[in-house]
Design a protein around this motif. Structure first.
Motif, PDB file in Angstrom:
ATOM      1  N   ARG A  32       1.876  11.133   4.943  1.00 59.09           N
ATOM      2  CA  ARG A  32       1.180  11.935   3.929  1.00 59.09           C
ATOM      3  C   ARG A  32      -0.316  11.644   3.911  1.00 59.09           C
ATOM      4  NH1 ARG A  32       3.569  14.108  -0.354  1.00 59.09           N
ATOM      5  NH2 ARG A  32       1.904  13.424  -1.724  1.00 59.09           N
ATOM      6  N   GLY A  33      -0.756  10.647   4.688  1.00 55.01           N
ATOM      7  CA  GLY A  33      -2.157  10.264   4.673  1.00 55.01           C
ATOM      8  C   GLY A  33      -2.479   9.332   3.528  1.00 55.01           C
ATOM      9  N   GLU A  34      -1.543   8.438   3.232  1.00 56.19           N
ATOM     10  CA  GLU A  34      -1.701   7.508   2.111  1.00 56.19           C
ATOM     11  C   GLU A  34      -1.218   6.120   2.520  1.00 56.19           C
ATOM     12  OE1 GLU A  34       0.552   8.980  -1.167  1.00 56.19           O
ATOM     13  OE2 GLU A  34      -0.647  10.802  -1.397  1.00 56.19           O
ATOM     14  N   PRO A  35      -1.619   5.095   1.753  1.00 52.43           N
ATOM     15  CA  PRO A  35      -1.007   3.781   1.967  1.00 52.43           C
ATOM     16  C   PRO A  35       0.432   3.811   1.485  1.00 52.43           C
ATOM     17  CG  PRO A  35      -2.371   3.754  -0.006  1.00 52.43           C
ATOM     18  CD  PRO A  35      -2.611   5.083   0.654  1.00 52.43           C
ATOM     19  N   SER A  36       1.285   3.006   2.087  1.00 49.77           N
ATOM     20  CA  SER A  36       2.658   2.881   1.580  1.00 49.77           C
ATOM     21  C   SER A  36       2.612   2.160   0.240  1.00 49.77           C
ATOM     22  CB  SER A  36       3.528   2.108   2.571  1.00 49.77           C
ATOM     23  OG  SER A  36       2.974   0.838   2.843  1.00 49.77           O
ATOM     24  N   VAL A  37       3.520   2.531  -0.639  1.00 56.67           N
ATOM     25  CA  VAL A  37       3.487   1.997  -1.999  1.00 56.67           C
ATOM     26  C   VAL A  37       3.786   0.496  -2.016  1.00 56.67           C
ATOM     27  CG1 VAL A  37       5.890   2.553  -2.566  1.00 56.67           C
ATOM     28  CG2 VAL A  37       4.169   2.528  -4.374  1.00 56.67           C
ATOM     29  N   TYR A  38       4.680   0.059  -1.129  1.00 55.49           N
ATOM     30  CA  TYR A  38       4.921  -1.372  -0.907  1.00 55.49           C
ATOM     31  C   TYR A  38       4.684  -1.666   0.571  1.00 55.49           C
ATOM     32  CZ  TYR A  38       7.270  -1.600  -5.457  1.00 55.49           C
ATOM     33  OH  TYR A  38       7.543  -1.557  -6.800  1.00 55.49           O
ATOM     34  N   ASP A  39       4.341  -2.901   0.882  1.00 57.28           N
ATOM     35  CA  ASP A  39       4.017  -3.204   2.270  1.00 57.28           C
ATOM     36  C   ASP A  39       5.266  -3.223   3.145  1.00 57.28           C
ATOM     37  OD1 ASP A  39       5.224  -5.723   2.240  1.00 57.28           O
ATOM     38  OD2 ASP A  39       3.421  -6.791   2.824  1.00 57.28           O
ATOM     39  N   LYS A  40       5.030  -3.299   4.446  1.00 63.43           N
ATOM     40  CA  LYS A  40       6.122  -3.116   5.411  1.00 63.43           C
ATOM     41  C   LYS A  40       7.192  -4.196   5.325  1.00 63.43           C
ATOM     42  CE  LYS A  40       2.809  -4.709   8.889  1.00 63.43           C
ATOM     43  NZ  LYS A  40       2.060  -4.276  10.094  1.00 63.43           N
ATOM     44  N   THR A  41       6.837  -5.411   4.943  1.00 58.71           N
ATOM     45  CA  THR A  41       7.845  -6.467   4.823  1.00 58.71           C
ATOM     46  C   THR A  41       8.796  -6.195   3.664  1.00 58.71           C
ATOM     47  OG1 THR A  41       6.467  -8.170   5.853  1.00 58.71           O
ATOM     48  CG2 THR A  41       8.203  -8.921   4.378  1.00 58.71           C
ATOM     49  N   THR A  87       0.588   8.078  10.849  1.00 51.92           N
ATOM     50  CA  THR A  87      -0.281   8.911  10.014  1.00 51.92           C
ATOM     51  C   THR A  87      -0.732  10.169  10.748  1.00 51.92           C
ATOM     52  OG1 THR A  87      -2.264   7.707  10.756  1.00 51.92           O
ATOM     53  CG2 THR A  87      -1.148   6.881   8.790  1.00 51.92           C
ATOM     54  N   ALA A  88      -0.013  10.534  11.801  1.00 50.28           N
ATOM     55  CA  ALA A  88      -0.376  11.713  12.593  1.00 50.28           C
ATOM     56  C   ALA A  88       0.322  12.956  12.050  1.00 50.28           C
ATOM     57  CB  ALA A  88      -0.015  11.480  14.057  1.00 50.28           C
ATOM     58  N   SER A  89       0.101  14.077  12.708  1.00 48.60           N
ATOM     59  CA  SER A  89       0.763  15.330  12.327  1.00 48.60           C
ATOM     60  C   SER A  89       2.266  15.191  12.482  1.00 48.60           C
ATOM     61  CB  SER A  89       0.260  16.461  13.230  1.00 48.60           C
ATOM     62  OG  SER A  89       0.705  16.248  14.573  1.00 48.60           O
ATOM     63  N   ALA A  90       3.009  16.125  11.911  1.00 45.70           N
ATOM     64  CA  ALA A  90       4.473  16.079  11.994  1.00 45.70           C
ATOM     65  C   ALA A  90       4.932  16.070  13.449  1.00 45.70           C
ATOM     66  CB  ALA A  90       5.075  17.273  11.256  1.00 45.70           C
ATOM     67  N   GLU A  91       4.295  16.870  14.299  1.00 41.74           N
ATOM     68  CA  GLU A  91       4.693  16.925  15.706  1.00 41.74           C
ATOM     69  C   GLU A  91       4.445  15.591  16.403  1.00 41.74           C
ATOM     70  OE1 GLU A  91       4.245  20.242  19.047  1.00 41.74           O
ATOM     71  OE2 GLU A  91       2.343  19.182  18.734  1.00 41.74           O
ATOM     72  N   ALA A  92       3.266  15.000  16.193  1.00 47.76           N
ATOM     73  CA  ALA A  92       2.943  13.728  16.841  1.00 47.76           C
ATOM     74  C   ALA A  92       3.786  12.586  16.289  1.00 47.76           C
ATOM     75  CB  ALA A  92       1.453  13.423  16.669  1.00 47.76           C
ATOM     76  N   PHE A  93       4.025  12.591  14.989  1.00 49.42           N
ATOM     77  CA  PHE A  93       4.877  11.597  14.340  1.00 49.42           C
ATOM     78  C   PHE A  93       6.283  11.641  14.940  1.00 49.42           C
ATOM     79  CE2 PHE A  93       8.007  10.679  11.001  1.00 49.42           C
ATOM     80  CZ  PHE A  93       7.554   9.484  10.445  1.00 49.42           C
ATOM     81  N   ALA A  94       6.830  12.853  15.050  1.00 53.59           N
ATOM     82  CA  ALA A  94       8.183  13.010  15.573  1.00 53.59           C
ATOM     83  C   ALA A  94       8.266  12.617  17.037  1.00 53.59           C
ATOM     84  CB  ALA A  94       8.639  14.457  15.390  1.00 53.59           C
TER      85      ALA A  94
END
Length: 406
Positions: A44-53, A76-83
């Protein structure tokens, strides 16, 4: 022994995620679930609400056996690149049988039909698309209108059904996953599962299964979320504190003022780059700045991703170099279920070198591998900085972060 693969954000992990994992295991009889998961920033172009751990711990306690990190420049890329990145990663692990994903349509059969059209782009469809673009429609709208007409004419699919399918971000990602499987000629078998509970964008918390967005909104209001998530996920949320996009406003402002050439950043076209340049001196906060540079050719989410890339110094040339060199130079394991034998299986089959000890791998890395690790490190260092300055707490850096073992 079958293995399910998932591409996820778990932002945060909730009841809907648990349902999909359990449903996928029931359908396939799979023994293991491997997830390639966004780290500290999401699509979504945002930080994750909690960190990865924190999110890794929640996933491992709810049916996941191994969690790998999807690097920030793909997460954080487009849907196509993310997928594409997620499918490439799971394919290259060499031991994943199914790609499981959630969707929001009752007619799951429509997803591969749309994916096939977008992969092959028949001449009739391309003519329709060009016609809609010539009328001044944005690309997403033009594509939707062209698909509606093409599928009605050639497949007798109701236009309303096509439009409804293309309105859901989860359906769009599902289509992109199917396209990516075909693009890489992957052996992954797609497994689409209908989501339950609230709509993806709903903030209604009266459902038994609420959306991740609703949970994030409740966290932003400092409300209790214990009833909204699985109990053995909540125990990991009850301690660490959340971060939100607004917490990064000063960092973005500094990044905007530090550059005059925005075309070098991932996702920035000439028109959008000019709009950013012309408005940067009037920047006050992220939400209003997105409105200032908004145009019919860019969605709000796409603009948010672009601004994140500017803040994190993610340049399109660096990412194209990665894509052109097999996407991944290494694979970072975030967490593992000790009861599984996945590590030995992956080591025997993976085309991507696994990072066993991050500090050792980093100091020995050279060339593109080192460049990509530095991009990731800078993004994670900023996330850590914002967390510590907001909450006045010291948290581990990437060299101190331990692999989660359940």
């Amino acid at each position: 022994m079958a293995t399910i693969g998932m591409i996820a954000e778990f932002n945060p992990f909730h009841k809907g995620h648990k349902y999909i994992i359990e449903k996928a295991k029931s359908i396939t009889g799979a023994d293991n679930v491997i997830v390639v998961c966004s780290g500290n920033y999401v699509q979504r172009g945002e930080p994750s609400v909690y960190d990865k751990t924190v999110r890794t711990k929640a996933a491992l306690s709810n049916g996941v056996d191994a969690v790998f990190e999807l690097p920030v420049y793909y997460a954080t890329a487009s849907a196509e690149a993310f997928a594409r990145a997620g499918v490439k990663f799971l394919t290259d692990l060499g031991c994943v049988d199914y790609l499981c994903f959630g969707c929001e349509t009752d007619n799951i059969k429509i997803l591969p039909i749309i994916a096939s059209v977008l992969n092959h782009e028949p001449e009739e469809y391309k003519t329709m698309l060009k016609s809609h673009l010539a009328e001044g429609e944005s690309f997403p709208k033009a594509r939707s209108n062209a698909l509606k007409k093409y599928l009605k004419d050639t497949k007798d699919i109701n236009e309303d059904e096509t439009e409804l399918t293309l309105k859901s971000p989860n359906n769009i990602l599902a289509i992109e996953y199917m396209k990516a499987i075909k693009y890489f000629n992957s052996n992954l078998k797609p497994l689409a599962i209908r989501r339950v509970g609230a709509d993806h964008a709903s903030t209604d918390i009266t459902f038994d299964v609420v959306s991740a967005m609703a949970i994030r909104k409740e966290l932003e209001k400092k409300h209790d979320i214990s009833s909204l998530v699985p109990p053995n996920a909540y125990r990991f949320y009850d301690g660490p504190k959340p971060l939100f996009l607004s917490d990064f406003e000063q960092l973005l402002g500094k990044a905007l003022l530090s550059s005059n050439d925005y075309s070098k950043y991932l996702g920035v076209g000439e028109e959008l780059g000019n709009r950013i340049y012309n408005q940067k001196n009037d920047y006050t906060d992220i939400e209003n700045f997105i409105k200032q540079i908004d145009s019919k050719n860019n969605t709000k989410t796409a603009i948010s991703r672009v601004l994140l890339h500017i803040m994190l110094n993610i340049k399109k040339d660096d990412i194209m170099e990665a894509v052109n060199n097999n996407y991944f130079t290494s694979a970072r394991l975030l967490g593992i279920n000790r009861a599984s034998n996945l590590i030995s299986i992956i080591n025997d089959n993976s085309k991507i070198p696994l990072i066993s000890k991050f500090s050792t791998h980093y100091h020995n890395a050279t060339g593109l591998d080192r460049k990509l690790l530095d991009i990731q490190l800078y993004a994670d260092d900023l996330y850590r900085l914002v967390y510590m300055t907001k909450y006045k707490e010291i948290i581990p850096n990437e060299f101190e972060r331990q692999i989660v073992v359940k």
